[in-house]
Enzyme design. Structure first.
Site, short mmCIF file in Angstrom:
data_model
loop_
_atom_site.label_atom_id
_atom_site.label_comp_id
_atom_site.label_asym_id
_atom_site.label_seq_id
_atom_site.Cartn_x
_atom_site.Cartn_y
_atom_site.Cartn_z
N ASP A 110 0.84 -1.20 0.00
CA ASP A 110 0.00 0.00 0.00
C ASP A 110 0.87 1.25 0.00
OD1 ASP A 110 -2.30 1.52 -0.03
OD2 ASP A 110 -2.62 1.44 2.13
N LEU A 111 1.77 1.32 -0.96
CA LEU A 111 2.65 2.48 -1.07
C LEU A 111 1.86 3.65 -1.64
CD1 LEU A 111 5.65 3.29 -0.64
CD2 LEU A 111 6.00 2.82 -3.08
#
Length: 236
Positions: free
Chosen positions: A171-172
Site C-alpha cells: 500500500d505504497l
C-alpha cells in the site's frame, strides 16, 4: 528481538518491547486511560483515525486495525483467528522491527495488542511518533516545484533502499510516506500485509504502480512530473 515480551491482561494478548516500555498493561489500549491522563495530543486521518498519545516512552501513534474496501462496510474491525503469529498486529510489529534492525527509516514499534473473540479477533499497534514528520501528500501541491522535485527525488531514493532489502509494500501511497524536508528525511510507515523477502523486481514495480495510481487520484495532470522526479531518485 530478544527485548520483546508477551503478556495477557484483561482478555488482551500484548507483545511489547521491554527496552522501550519496562511495564505495560491493557490500559495502554483503552482510550479512556489516555484521556484521563490528558495524554491524547492529536490524530492523523486514514482508515479510522490514528491517535497521537504521550506515553512514558515518548510521543506515540496508536492505530486500531480497520478493514477497508467492500468488506469493511459490513465487518468493521474483525479478522479471522488463525493463531497469534498470523494476526495483523503481530506480523506488522515484527516486520517493522526487522526493518528497523536493518537500519531502514521506519517508526520504532512499541506494542501490539490482539483481543481474541471466538473465531475472530481485533488488533492494535503502537509505534513511536516520527519527529516533525508529515505525509508526502501534504507537499504535493506546493508552489515550489524545484523543492518538491528534490523531495520526490529523496523519496524515490529511500523507497529503492527498501526494495533492495526485499520489502514488498502493498500500500505504497503518499499517506504512508512521511517526510521532513528541513532534515531531508523520508520514512515509510504502515506495513500491514507487507512482506520481507528476497529483492523482487516485479513486486517492486507493482509497488511503484500503486504509488502512481495514488498520484493520479490526487492530480492526474501532475502525475507524470511527480513520477519522473521519484524515479530519478529511485535510479540514483
Amino acid at each position: 528481538m530478544s527485548n520483546f515480551q508477551q503478556l495477557k491482561d484483561k482478555g488482551l494478548v500484548i507483545l511489547y518491547d521491554t527496552a522501550q516500555i519496562p511495564q505495560i498493561s491493557a490500559d495502554w489500549f483503552d482510550l479512556n486511560y489516555w484521556q484521563t491522563q490528558q495524554a491524547v495530543i492529536g490524530g492523523a486521518p486514514g482508515r479510522g483515525t490514528s491517535l497521537f498519545i504521550e506515553t512514558p516512552a515518548g510521543e506515540a501513534v496508536w492505530r486500531h486495525y480497520y478493514r477497508g474496501g467492500l468488506v469493511g462496510r459490513c465487518i468493521k474491525d474483525s479478522y479471522v483467528w488463525q493463531g497469534l503469529e498470523k494476526t495483523r498486529a503481530w506480523q506488522e510489529f515484527k516486520l517493522t522491527a526487522q526493518l528497523l534492525a536493518r537500519g531502514l527509516p521506519v517508526p520504532t514499534p512499541l506494542a501490539a495488542c490482539v483481543k481474541p473473540k471466538g473465531l475472530f479477533y481485533t488488533a492494535d499497534l503502537i509505534t513511536l511518533r516520527l519527529p516533525a514528520a508529515q505525509p508526502l501528500m501534504d507537499f504535493l501541491e506546493a508552489d515550489n516545484a524545484s523543492k518538491l522535485a528534490d523531495l520526490l527525488h529523496q523519496v524515490g531514493k529511500t523507497v529503492q533502499q527498501f526494495h533492495a532489502a526485499g520489502l514488498n509494500h502493498v500500500d505504497l501511497n503518499p499517506r504512508n510516506i512521511l517526510v521532513n524536508p528541513n532534515l531531508n528525511k523520508v520514512w515509510l510507515i504502515d506495513f500491514d500485509r507487507c512482506q520481507l523477502t528476497k529483492p523482487n523486481f516485479k513486486l517492486a514495480a507493482s509497488n511503484i504502480t500503486r504509488l502512481e495510481r495514488a498520484f493520479a487520484k490526487l492530480n492526474a495532470n501532475k502525475t507524470k512530473l511527480w513520477l519522473q522526479a521519484f524515479m530519478a531518485g529511485y535510479a540514483s
